[in-house]
Design a protein around this motif. Sequence first.
Motif, PDB file in Angstrom:
ATOM      1  N   ARG A  18       0.870  -1.176   0.000  1.00 34.17           N
ATOM      2  CA  ARG A  18       0.000   0.000   0.000  1.00 34.17           C
ATOM      3  C   ARG A  18       0.906   1.223   0.000  1.00 34.17           C
ATOM      4  NH1 ARG A  18      -4.596  -0.388  -2.011  1.00 34.17           N
ATOM      5  NH2 ARG A  18      -5.415   1.374  -0.838  1.00 34.17           N
ATOM      6  N   LEU A  19       0.524   2.203  -0.813  1.00 35.09           N
ATOM      7  CA  LEU A  19       1.262   3.459  -0.868  1.00 35.09           C
ATOM      8  C   LEU A  19       0.557   4.510  -0.020  1.00 35.09           C
ATOM      9  CD1 LEU A  19       2.028   3.810  -4.702  1.00 35.09           C
ATOM     10  CD2 LEU A  19       3.299   2.516  -2.964  1.00 35.09           C
ATOM     11  N   ALA A  20       1.289   5.537   0.357  1.00 34.46           N
ATOM     12  CA  ALA A  20       0.699   6.715   0.996  1.00 34.46           C
ATOM     13  C   ALA A  20       0.651   7.826  -0.043  1.00 34.46           C
ATOM     14  CB  ALA A  20       1.523   7.149   2.204  1.00 34.46           C
ATOM     15  N   GLU A  21      -0.555   8.300  -0.338  1.00 26.43           N
ATOM     16  CA  GLU A  21      -0.777   9.375  -1.313  1.00 26.43           C
ATOM     17  C   GLU A  21      -0.179   9.075  -2.682  1.00 26.43           C
ATOM     18  OE1 GLU A  21      -0.912  13.556   0.605  1.00 26.43           O
ATOM     19  OE2 GLU A  21       0.656  12.478   1.704  1.00 26.43           O
ATOM     20  N   MET A  24       5.430   6.156  -4.560  1.00 26.92           N
ATOM     21  CA  MET A  24       6.095   4.851  -4.645  1.00 26.92           C
ATOM     22  C   MET A  24       7.204   4.698  -3.595  1.00 26.92           C
ATOM     23  SD  MET A  24       4.809   2.761  -6.982  1.00 26.92           S
ATOM     24  CE  MET A  24       5.865   1.790  -8.087  1.00 26.92           C
ATOM     25  N   ASP A  25       7.719   5.811  -3.096  1.00 25.11           N
ATOM     26  CA  ASP A  25       8.770   5.746  -2.073  1.00 25.11           C
ATOM     27  C   ASP A  25       8.191   5.572  -0.673  1.00 25.11           C
ATOM     28  OD1 ASP A  25      10.834   6.031  -3.932  1.00 25.11           O
ATOM     29  OD2 ASP A  25      10.662   8.222  -3.896  1.00 25.11           O
ATOM     30  N   ARG A  26       6.864   5.611  -0.578  1.00 26.56           N
ATOM     31  CA  ARG A  26       6.206   5.433   0.725  1.00 26.56           C
ATOM     32  C   ARG A  26       5.320   4.201   0.666  1.00 26.56           C
ATOM     33  NH1 ARG A  26       3.286  10.965   1.162  1.00 26.56           N
ATOM     34  NH2 ARG A  26       2.663  10.325   3.262  1.00 26.56           N
ATOM     35  N   ALA A  27       5.944   3.087   0.368  1.00 28.99           N
ATOM     36  CA  ALA A  27       5.220   1.820   0.220  1.00 28.99           C
ATOM     37  C   ALA A  27       5.409   0.951   1.461  1.00 28.99           C
ATOM     38  CB  ALA A  27       5.709   1.065  -1.010  1.00 28.99           C
ATOM     39  N   THR A  28       4.304   0.381   1.939  1.00 32.82           N
ATOM     40  CA  THR A  28       4.349  -0.603   3.014  1.00 32.82           C
ATOM     41  C   THR A  28       4.072  -1.963   2.397  1.00 32.82           C
ATOM     42  OG1 THR A  28       3.477   1.026   4.569  1.00 32.82           O
ATOM     43  CG2 THR A  28       3.376  -1.292   5.246  1.00 32.82           C
ATOM     44  N   VAL A  29       4.960  -2.916   2.619  1.00 33.11           N
ATOM     45  CA  VAL A  29       4.796  -4.256   2.055  1.00 33.11           C
ATOM     46  C   VAL A  29       3.962  -5.107   3.011  1.00 33.11           C
ATOM     47  CG1 VAL A  29       5.976  -6.348   1.273  1.00 33.11           C
ATOM     48  CG2 VAL A  29       7.001  -4.101   0.832  1.00 33.11           C
ATOM     49  N   TYR A  30       2.919  -5.735   2.468  1.00 25.20           N
ATOM     50  CA  TYR A  30       2.034  -6.571   3.281  1.00 25.20           C
ATOM     51  C   TYR A  30       2.137  -8.055   2.941  1.00 25.20           C
ATOM     52  CZ  TYR A  30      -0.131  -2.453   5.296  1.00 25.20           C
ATOM     53  OH  TYR A  30      -0.336  -1.276   5.983  1.00 25.20           O
ATOM     54  N   GLY A  31       2.918  -8.401   1.934  1.00 26.48           N
ATOM     55  CA  GLY A  31       3.069  -9.812   1.608  1.00 26.48           C
ATOM     56  C   GLY A  31       3.723  -9.992   0.262  1.00 26.48           C
ATOM     57  N   ASP A  32       4.234 -11.207   0.029  1.00 28.76           N
ATOM     58  CA  ASP A  32       4.887 -11.475  -1.254  1.00 28.76           C
ATOM     59  C   ASP A  32       4.180 -12.562  -2.048  1.00 28.76           C
ATOM     60  OD1 ASP A  32       5.536 -13.648   0.268  1.00 28.76           O
ATOM     61  OD2 ASP A  32       7.690 -13.255   0.317  1.00 28.76           O
ATOM     62  N   ASP A  33       2.910 -12.828  -1.691  1.00 24.31           N
ATOM     63  CA  ASP A  33       2.126 -13.849  -2.402  1.00 24.31           C
ATOM     64  C   ASP A  33       0.740 -13.287  -2.721  1.00 24.31           C
ATOM     65  OD1 ASP A  33       0.780 -16.067  -3.369  1.00 24.31           O
ATOM     66  OD2 ASP A  33       1.643 -17.441  -1.892  1.00 24.31           O
ATOM     67  N   ASP A  55       3.670  -0.454 -10.621  1.00 29.98           N
ATOM     68  CA  ASP A  55       4.809  -0.233 -11.515  1.00 29.98           C
ATOM     69  C   ASP A  55       4.312   0.091 -12.919  1.00 29.98           C
ATOM     70  OD1 ASP A  55       6.979  -1.134  -9.585  1.00 29.98           O
ATOM     71  OD2 ASP A  55       5.772  -2.949  -9.691  1.00 29.98           O
ATOM     72  N   GLY A  56       3.265  -0.582 -13.343  1.00 26.66           N
ATOM     73  CA  GLY A  56       2.685  -0.356 -14.660  1.00 26.66           C
ATOM     74  C   GLY A  56       2.128   1.044 -14.820  1.00 26.66           C
ATOM     75  N   ALA A  57       1.555   1.586 -13.727  1.00 28.43           N
ATOM     76  CA  ALA A  57       0.983   2.933 -13.798  1.00 28.43           C
ATOM     77  C   ALA A  57       2.045   3.967 -14.137  1.00 28.43           C
ATOM     78  CB  ALA A  57       0.312   3.280 -12.462  1.00 28.43           C
ATOM     79  N   PHE A  58       3.279   3.745 -13.669  1.00 34.91           N
ATOM     80  CA  PHE A  58       4.358   4.682 -13.956  1.00 34.91           C
ATOM     81  C   PHE A  58       5.034   4.357 -15.288  1.00 34.91           C
ATOM     82  CE2 PHE A  58       3.695   5.318  -9.484  1.00 34.91           C
ATOM     83  CZ  PHE A  58       3.912   6.674  -9.312  1.00 34.91           C
ATOM     84  N   ALA A  59       5.105   3.059 -15.616  1.00 35.56           N
ATOM     85  CA  ALA A  59       5.803   2.648 -16.840  1.00 35.56           C
ATOM     86  C   ALA A  59       4.925   2.746 -18.087  1.00 35.56           C
ATOM     87  CB  ALA A  59       6.311   1.219 -16.691  1.00 35.56           C
TER      88      ALA A  59
END
Length: 240
Positions: A18-21, A24-33, A55-59
Amino acid sequence: MALTIYPAIDLKLGQVVRLAEGDMDRATVYGDDPAAQAARFAEAGATVLHVVDLDGAFAGESCNGAAVRAILAAFPGRVQVGGGIRSRAQAEAWLEAGVWRVVMGTAALENPVLVRELAAEHPGGVVVAVDARGGMVAVRGWAEKSSVSVEDLGRRFEDAGVAALLFTDVGRDGLLKGVNVEATAALAAAVAIPVIASGGLAGLADIEALKGRPGIEGVITGRAIYDGRIDLAEALALAA
């Protein structure tokens, strides 16, 4: 009228975050699955999912395709996908892969003819993302603010057959400040397209406040579930 609850799975480098506002530099990771997360949402009673390829939204192209396909395989309900879908080929590839609806934001502002064509060719298959900073539409992963108002963008698609407008108050997203109910209701009143609320859902009170509002079809929730502030099964029961 029931309110549809859309649990969110936001993908960054294949992980659930989840990002804050929208930062991408303010991401909290909640899982890898991501697929396991989708299965947990299904077990709690969710019938729809909102998936974003950050990532797609920026790329401007799919970057987390493998994770999205794993979610599609794991989740028995309907999945809408957004993030970097800006061409006919991208949109149709996801729809053919079994995605219920594609969410298009930057393309809606920069290539409205394409979005209108896709909405006509795939009835119920296109959602227009209306992402707002200070009432103006933000694009390209929310990194750029346009001079087009939220209502103006919505009205451009009134006769296009889009399934819904996904309205996000970027300034609240991921901050648990509460949904911007008034701005969401104002957009719903200004257009004849169902509106999905997004950004900042903090608790069951937000769901209560949105329920029964004319034109508001659903709400997206992410961090509030991941942080345990709301129980998804309880939220689903309240919304129904």
